[in-house]
Structure formats: structure tokens, C-alpha cells
Design a protein around this motif. Structure first.
Motif, short mmCIF file in Angstrom:
data_model
loop_
_atom_site.label_atom_id
_atom_site.label_comp_id
_atom_site.label_asym_id
_atom_site.label_seq_id
_atom_site.Cartn_x
_atom_site.Cartn_y
_atom_site.Cartn_z
N ALA A 1 1.21 -1.25 -0.20
CA ALA A 1 -0.29 -0.31 0.11
C ALA A 1 1.18 1.13 -0.19
N TYR A 2 2.30 1.03 1.06
CA TYR A 2 2.87 2.20 1.25
C TYR A 2 4.03 2.47 -0.52
N LEU A 3 4.00 1.41 -1.29
CA LEU A 3 4.72 1.71 -2.45
C LEU A 3 3.62 2.20 -3.62
N ALA A 4 2.37 1.70 -3.44
CA ALA A 4 1.29 2.14 -4.03
C ALA A 4 1.16 3.91 -4.13
N ALA A 5 1.68 3.77 -3.14
CA ALA A 5 1.02 5.80 -3.11
C ALA A 5 2.56 6.07 -3.30
N PHE A 6 4.08 5.45 -2.73
CA PHE A 6 4.58 6.81 -2.82
C PHE A 6 5.77 5.98 -3.86
#
Length: 416
Positions: free
Chosen positions: A386-391
Motif C-alpha cells: 500500500a505504501y509503495l503504491a502511494a509513494f
């Protein structure tokens, strides 16, 4: 814990120094406040062998270059680039040499590490602690009467090593410029004084153990490293110091108004039941100071003790609520959170973490999440995705790791 003064002068020394997680206690220590702390099972191993001359040479698995310093001619060395790790080496060597003249020996020092640098787990303070410990061993400093008087136990040692970093004096051991950050001794205390496998609540200035707190059975810490480096040197120093200087300014106004000499903001608050309200009146209407005071009072006086009670009672729902409040105060009043750490904390809670918070100096770094062991692997995968999808820009620098409260700094056998 074994006293350093009980050890003979050594020709070789090795210490493992853990990183730390500050569950609660954001920017409280240097103002005399409270923190709830754990060591982690990741850290630096610092190994040193004495030299015949007074040359200190340090290599690290985290750096491509070596640091070499002639202790007899430190001024002749090229100045450290601002923010470079050599500044920590020079700071430790200069302070020990100034406090214990002529005792410091040259050494070959090797640092290997499992601790992510500039990730909020205080790799820089772990470097200071580890380097100081091996140099104290090799130089016989722990047998010096000045050291024995000033450093009778690990709590005092943590406070002294904190002053190596912030440049303050410690009793008769005169200070220097440090590394230029106005921090406290929270990190050093966590690394040296935590109970193995558990949590501990400390107050600071002076360092005082208030209670040991059990870590929730069947749970672990999952830590997301944001990929935004949390430096306390270089360009980030001004942001970091703004928070600590605000606490100092609030205290200055109180002491001036009341003709007092209280040493810390926590000491000022403790003078009377009405002191907190009186201090708030002195900063009312200012831009940053009221929120800084509100955050300190909430974090140190209420949230840290309440979280310790919640952990003792096994009330993890209440723990999560308290930690959410601490995170919100960091965002709104400290102003030390970045979009990445805010998003990581929110996502962790939405994925089912019992509690989650950014920790450390801020302006980057990491977020911890308390998660049941059985769910930890799936949680870590989902959190990272989820984090890498956003950043996506932090792909390659960000990482998620699983850890538990570990052991305080301890000696390691020196291998050939």
C-alpha cells in the motif's frame, strides 16, 4: 548489569548496541519529560583493537570511506563534511580526549550493522554509544576517578553519552560543541538500560527509571522505514532544533516571569498544580509555542503514563487510542511529520494494527505498528504494498521489517 569500572584495561573490545523504538515520548527527553522505550534486535556491532600510536581509524559496513584521525593533531585533519558520519567519530574522540586528557588510545575500529541508517531507530546515537564504549574499554577510562564519580551506573552513562552528542557538560566533565543538535539522552538510555524483551518508562534530566512495562504477549513490532531519511545533521538540523529550542524558550519565559531557575520544562510544570496553566498564559497568542507546550504536556504528563497502564492491564484498544492521540499531536503541534509517515500510520491502523505511530526526531524516518504474531507477515506485505503504491518514488529505499524488544547494549566476544 556489569559496571564498566569492573573491567580491566583491554587491548580488544566489542559491543553490540541496539537501535531503539520510542513507542511514546516525542521530543520530551531534553525537556525533562517521559518516554516509553524499547531496544530492538537490530543494531551495530563495534569491534576495536588498540594501536601503539594515537591514530583512530574507523570503518563501517554502512559507509564506503574510512575515517582516520590523529588524536595528537586533530586540528590538522580535514574538516568533516556537514552531515557526514565522520562528524560523530570526531565528536566522540574529541570529548573523551578533553574529559580524560592523555588517556585515549589509538584504535582500529570496525562497525558492522543490521540497523537501517537514518530510519528513526537512532543509528547515529548507536554509533556514538558503541564507539564510546570500545574507546573507554581500550583506554582504561572507566577506572579514572573522574569517570567513577560521574558515571556510577548505566543510567548515568547514558546521560553522559547524551552530552557527547548535544555538547552539554556533565558534572565535572566539561562539554563541547557536540554534533550541533539540541537533543537529550532518550536514545542512549534505551540502548543501555532497557529490560530484555520488555519496555521501560523513563523520565529525563536526570535519567530516572519509573517503571518496567510488559510487552504484549503474542505480538511483535512491524516497522516501516519510509525511505525519507531522518537526519539530525546537515540541512535537517534547523528543523530538529526548532522543536527543542521552542521548549527552551517556553522555560526561559517561565523562569523570567517567576524569577526562578527551573532546569527543565517538566520541572517547571511540577512546581505547583497551577503551573501548567500559568505557563500556557505566558505563551498564549504565539504562533508555535502554545502547540509545542500542549504537545509536551499531553505526551509527557498523560499519554506516556496512561499507555504504560494500558499495557500493564492488557487493554490494547486503549493503547491504540492513546497512540493515535500522540501521532495527531506530532502532526498538528510539533509539525515534524511528512506525508509519508502520516500515510504509513493511517494505513497501519486501517490494516488492523493494534497501535501505530511515527517515532524518533521526525521529518522522515519510520513508523512502528503493534501487530499479533500470527498476522505479522501478511500485515507487513500489505503495508509495504500500500505504501509503495502511494509513494513509488521510495521503492528501493523503503522497507518493512519485523522485530521484537531486544537486549540492551552488551559485550561481544572478539573474533580473530
Amino acid at each position: 548489569m556489569t559496571s564498566l569500572s569492573a573491567s580491566p584495561v583491554l587491548t580488544t573490545s566489542a559491543w553490540f548496541v541496539p537501535g531503539r523504538v520510542e513507542l511514546l515520548g516525542k521530543h520530551t527527553d531534553y525537556a525533562g519529560g517521559r518516554s516509553l522505550l524499547a531496544a530492538v534486535d537490530l543494531g551495530h556491532t563495534v569491534t576495536a583493537r588498540a594501536r601503539e600510536d594515537r591514530v583512530l581509524r574507523v570503518v563501517s559496513s554502512l559507509a564506503e570511506d574510512a575515517v582516520e584521525l590523529d588524536l595528537d593533531a586533530p586540528a590538522a585533519a580535514a574538516p568533516a563534511e556537514d552531515g557526514h558520519w565522520s562528524g560523530y567519530v570526531r565528536t566522540v574522540a574529541a570529548r573523551l580526549d578533553a574529559n580524560f586528557p592523555g588517556m585515549l588510545r589509538g584504535a582500529e575500529v570496525e562497525i558492522t550493522s543490521t540497523l537501517p541508517p537514518a530510519a528513526g531507530m537512532s543509528s547515529s546515537s548507536a554509533l556514538i554509544v558503541g564507539l564510546a564504549l570500545v574507546l573507554i574499554d581500550l583506554s582504561g577510562i572507566a577506572q579514572d576517578p573522574r569517570f567513577v564519580r560521574a558515571v556510577p551506573d548505566r543510567e548515568h552513562l547514558a546521560e553522559y553519552l547524551g552530552t557527547l552528542e548535544n555538547g552539554q557538560s556533565f558534572g565535572e566533565l566539561a562539554g563541547d560543541r557536540g554534533v550541533g543538535t539540541f537533543g537529550g539522552s532518550e536514545d542512549h538510555t534505551a540502548m543501555l538500560c532497557v529490560p530484555e524483551g520488555g519496555l521501560v518508562q523513563y523520565s529525563f534530566c536526570p535519567v530516572q527509571r519509573e517503571r518496567e512495562v510488559p510487552f504484549p504477549e503474542g505480538h511483535c513490532l512491524v516497522i516501516a522505514v519510509s525511505g525519507v531519511e531522518a537526519h539530525k545533521t546537515g540541512a535537517a538540523r534547523e528543523d530538529y532544533n526548532r522543536i527543542s529550542l521552542a521548549a527552551a524558550e517556553i522555560l526561559r519565559r517561565w523562569n523570567l516571569d517567576r524569577a526562578r531557575m527551573d532546569p527543565t520544562l517538566a520541572a517547571a510544570v511540577a512546581t505547583a498544580p497551577t503551573s501548567a496553566a500559568a505557563i500556557a498564559g505566558l505563551v498564549a497568542g504565539e504562533d508555535y509555542l502554545p502547540g509545542r507546550l500542549e504537545q509536551f504536556l499531553a505526551e509527557s504528563e498523560r499519554l506516556v503514563p496512561a499507555a504504560a497502564v494500558a499495557l500493564e492491564d492488557g487493554d490494547l484498544e486503549e493503547l491504540g487510542r492513546l497512540v493515535d492521540e500522540s501521532q495527531a499531536a506530532a502532526e498538528q503541534h510539533l509539525g515534524n511529520q511528512v506525508p509519508e509517515t502520516i500515510a504509513l500510520q493511517r494505513t497501519a491502523r486501517s490494516l488492523g494494527a493494534v497501535a501505530a505511530s511515527a517515532f524518533g526526531a521526525g521529518f522522515g524516518g519510520s513508523v512502528w505498528a503493534l501487530v499479533p504474531d500470527a498476522q505479522a507477515d501478511a500485515f507487513a506485505r500489505d503495508w509495504e504494498a500500500a505504501y509503495l503504491a502511494a509513494f513509488p518514488q521510495h521503492r528501493g529505499a523503503a522497507r518493512v521489517l519485523r522485530t521484537r524488544p531486544g537486549r540492551a547494549a552488551h559485550r561481544r566476544e572478539v573474533t580473530a
